[in-house]
Design an enzyme around this catalytic site. Sequence first.
Site, PDB file in Angstrom:
ATOM      1  N   SER A 509     -26.765  14.349   5.546  1.00 42.55           N
ATOM      2  CA  SER A 509     -27.178  13.083   4.649  1.00 42.55           C
ATOM      3  C   SER A 509     -26.391  12.829   3.590  1.00 42.55           C
ATOM      4  CB  SER A 509     -28.254  13.699   4.007  1.00 42.55           C
ATOM      5  OG  SER A 509     -29.070  12.534   3.411  1.00 42.55           O
ATOM      6  N   ASP A 510     -25.929  11.397   3.689  1.00 40.62           N
ATOM      7  CA  ASP A 510     -25.529  10.983   2.249  1.00 40.62           C
ATOM      8  C   ASP A 510     -26.280  11.161   1.276  1.00 40.62           C
ATOM      9  OD1 ASP A 510     -23.632   9.425   0.899  1.00 40.62           O
ATOM     10  OD2 ASP A 510     -25.207   7.725   1.003  1.00 40.62           O
TER      11      ASP A 510
END
Length: 1078
Positions: A509-510
């Site tokens: 996940s960013d």
Amino acid sequence: MDKKRASANPYSVQNGSAATTNSNTFSSSRESSRPPPLSTARVAAYRPAAGSYITSPTSVYPPAQHAHPLQTGRSYTMPHQHSPPASAYFPSFHDPTSPAPDSAPTDDPERHFAYSTTLRRHPTVDGYMPLPPAGTGAGAGHETWVETAQRWLGRGIELTRKIVGLSKPEPVERAPKSHEPTPAAIFSSLPYTAALQEHRSSLSTGLSNAAVHLLRQEHGYNEFEVPDADPMWLKFAMTIWESHLILLLLGSAALSALLGNLDDAASISIAVLIVLTVGFVQERRSEASLAALSKLVPHHCHLLRDSTPLHLLANDLVPGDVVSFSVGDRIPADIRLCETVELEVDESSLTGETRAVRKSPDPVEQGTDLAGRTSVVYLGTLVRNGRGRGVVVGTGTQTEFGRIFELMQSVEERRTPLQLSMDDLAKRLSVFSFGVIGFIVLVGVLQSRGWLEMFTIGVSLAVAAIPEGLPIVTTVTLALGVLRMSNRKAIVKKLPSVEALGSISVVCSDKTGTLTKNEMTVTEIYTVDELTSVSDIAAAGVGPTQRLLPAVHQTLRIGSLCNNAFRNEEGVFVGQSTEVALLNVLEAFGLDDPRMNFQRLSERPFSSEQKYMAVSGAFSSSADARECLYLKGSLEAVLSRCKTYYVTEGSTPPLDANMHSIIHAKAAQVAHHGLRIVAMAYAVGPATAVDLDNPERCALTFAGFQGMLDPPRKGVSDAISLLRQGGIRVVMITGDAENTATSIARQLGIPVGGGRTSVLTGSEMDEMSERSLSERITSITVFARTTPRHKIRIVQALQERGQVVAMTGDGVNDAPALKGADIGVSMGRSGTDVAKEAADVILVDDNFATILPAVEEGKSIFHNIQNFLTFQLSTAVAALTLITLSTTFHLANPLNAMQILFINILMDGPPSQSLGVDPVDKAVMKKPPRAKDAPIITRRLLARVLFSASMIVLGTLFVYMHELSDGRMSKRDQTMTFTSFVFLDLVSAIQNRGLNCGLTQNKMLLTTVSISFLVQLTLIYVPVMQAIFQTESLPNRDMLTLFALAGTSFAVHEVRRRYERRLNEGVVYSPMDMEDIA
């Protein structure tokens, strides 16, 4: 269309003599009531005569890069010669320098431009190519009929190659280009005058109209090429070609037709048509939902050409254009800055950095990374504060945005685990079918029967054994899953992606905008001996001012007075992210903006050298109208100018060395958690009485400091915890600094080990080989200071370890990894168009926690697919076994053709489809993700198929052999055999539901089984149906016998289900096991 300009800010006071923000003198609001124009500095530039644009002999580009593409053979992405300019589709933006197209477009812009970004155009004909010189070639007129025929022939060949899989992307040719420096990288380390000279431009007049046309011929429009939508027939053809099971069914239909079994051929063809129709309609609905998220809004810009200010579409920009921009504007190209006034740009969509970057025209050192180039601004980024002007140095694919876009285009899409499993199942069924045909022919030869007759029987049995309803049930189940996900605010673009969510073993996940809000928020306020949590105050509902500590109130007031952010038309504060946070925090304390009653008399803007901002003024409605000086900035800059600290209005004790140490210790503690610190102080009296340039002579009063960060989104921490319980690793990837990333990771519950064992930075990755990265990646949970190329390397390294990877993100920098991951998940509101296009799933409400029910839905769908696959295969095996035994031993057929047809309807019809809608079993989240190469037919499923088929075969054989005891097969005997098979098959349907699904939970299953039972009774007792299916009425005694047989089967099945549940309870699964897999 116009954004609100910086001059609309009622609180800003600028120095009219300064072009940048490093002034150390106050400016008076009495001298100027609005921001002055930018600096009028001039740069002498050579301006060629019309039509004589030539390349500079002293170009800073390598010769091969700057030369014309026709001379170097270099490939450029440029509009096709028949493509009209973007302004032709948006008449409100007219470019006087663009030649009028041969004919005005008659269709909508949506056909030519992708989603809301008009910087991406679909190819008009067969691709983009350089424009020929004006007045020559095909560009001078319409194409001939020969050219038209050649074009369509080439298009047909290309589509045919695409269908059979011969047309593949060639990322190898694009790879070297991404390593070349972009024009922004080159000019960022050079004086801006070099960029003006290179492009023969001037700050005072801009480009000449004569040069614009030639520049556009060389560089093309400022836009990117995106694949055009495939025609409907091609999508149908690709669906057939990519599904091995569909091909197998079509092959069996063809064989059936050749052998004269037209009924079988027709039924299989109808089944395939249903599959294609359901899948096609649902995926088109998802595309329509995605398009609805974005409106077609053209990007525009303000520029100067031939000394004339113009307001044009960003697509019409060329290198050398002089562009101006201010608060709220999107940067239309890569621009080398020439003049700035307090310019701060949000580059989070490109670099992942949360904080806006302060820009200046000063060149940076050569080789500075993307986030550190303060002398350039990038296409697609957002101006948060101030204003600026510069010269365009990169357009289209020559921008940093363009390089990322090309990287994304070079990444090939991957097939989902379900698609791979279905392909494997089709191969196994093919082998089984040929095995049945070979066995039947061999038996016929041994029995001296005609080989053609036995081959015909073998083909019929093989076709009957293939569950043609499997694709229908699978497609319907996936479509229902897509509909359920849409109700949970998630758009699934392709049906197989729903099930693939259940196979995820790692979520990358960013951070910015995905795990966090992508907005700075004040979370803690410190005054001497008191640390206040903003979330606690907001939760307690504290509103009245008198309930606040005086020092907290003073700290909040100074933060809002030393502030140039303002509300836009939507009522949202706009400006520098830190200043917006200082205003937003007032709402948590129930305070109004004090600037409404404050008259600002002077201001000293913030600069990177002095590290503080100061304003002076007085409150007009206060009884005490004394002028005061207010200061905010870094803790070192503010505290060094303070001699006392604020407790109450009448108490300001001296600030001694011990108190200095206490404040610094508390600040270090707050900063350790990733918070940014902004300190506040004040002094009573006019600004001229305080010498801020000499800290030793200042006597300010320290009020306190505010700690702020980009906070985690609500519900993310709980979602991560539940994902980890389901054996899914969560990995954070961000462009932020290491300390900030690890702090947020700990808050979210992402495990971060001691030291740096769980953290890896982008610079460290650059020094690692692919093998080294693959070996270490299983222990890393936080990746900091990463670029788009790092993100795709992380995804690929995890995939090489056999992991099924989901990538979540919202920015341009996430797009390559989104496309390269097994499942790409983009944000719907904050996500960029490029991210949405690259993703497989879009979270409409930007809620990371939505991934949790999506994974749950995916796991449940896979188990439902296994359930109805068990039922279908057990029915097929049972029918095949009965017919094979009767054929082999020369016995009377237990079932006639119409009865077999009815059994096939049961196998492929409503009962099997209702198994696909079993409610979600909460226990599936406790099971580990299945391996990417795990077959859909597991050992347990195969055992269940054999058990169910055995129950049907043994029960039917018992009735069949009992009825054959008199040596003949009467109509009543065949009816008994047929009915026993149907009853046992319906019991199999009920008992192959989910192990934890109650008997009455799946109401659709009960309904379809009940209807099938009633239909079977009509086949026995209704005269018309008796004639068609060759049955006769059965007496009550026979029916009681069949009911008893079905009840026995039900009881034995229930024993099997309890045994399987006990096996599941005995499996103890630890969520940490997945992290220990090497």
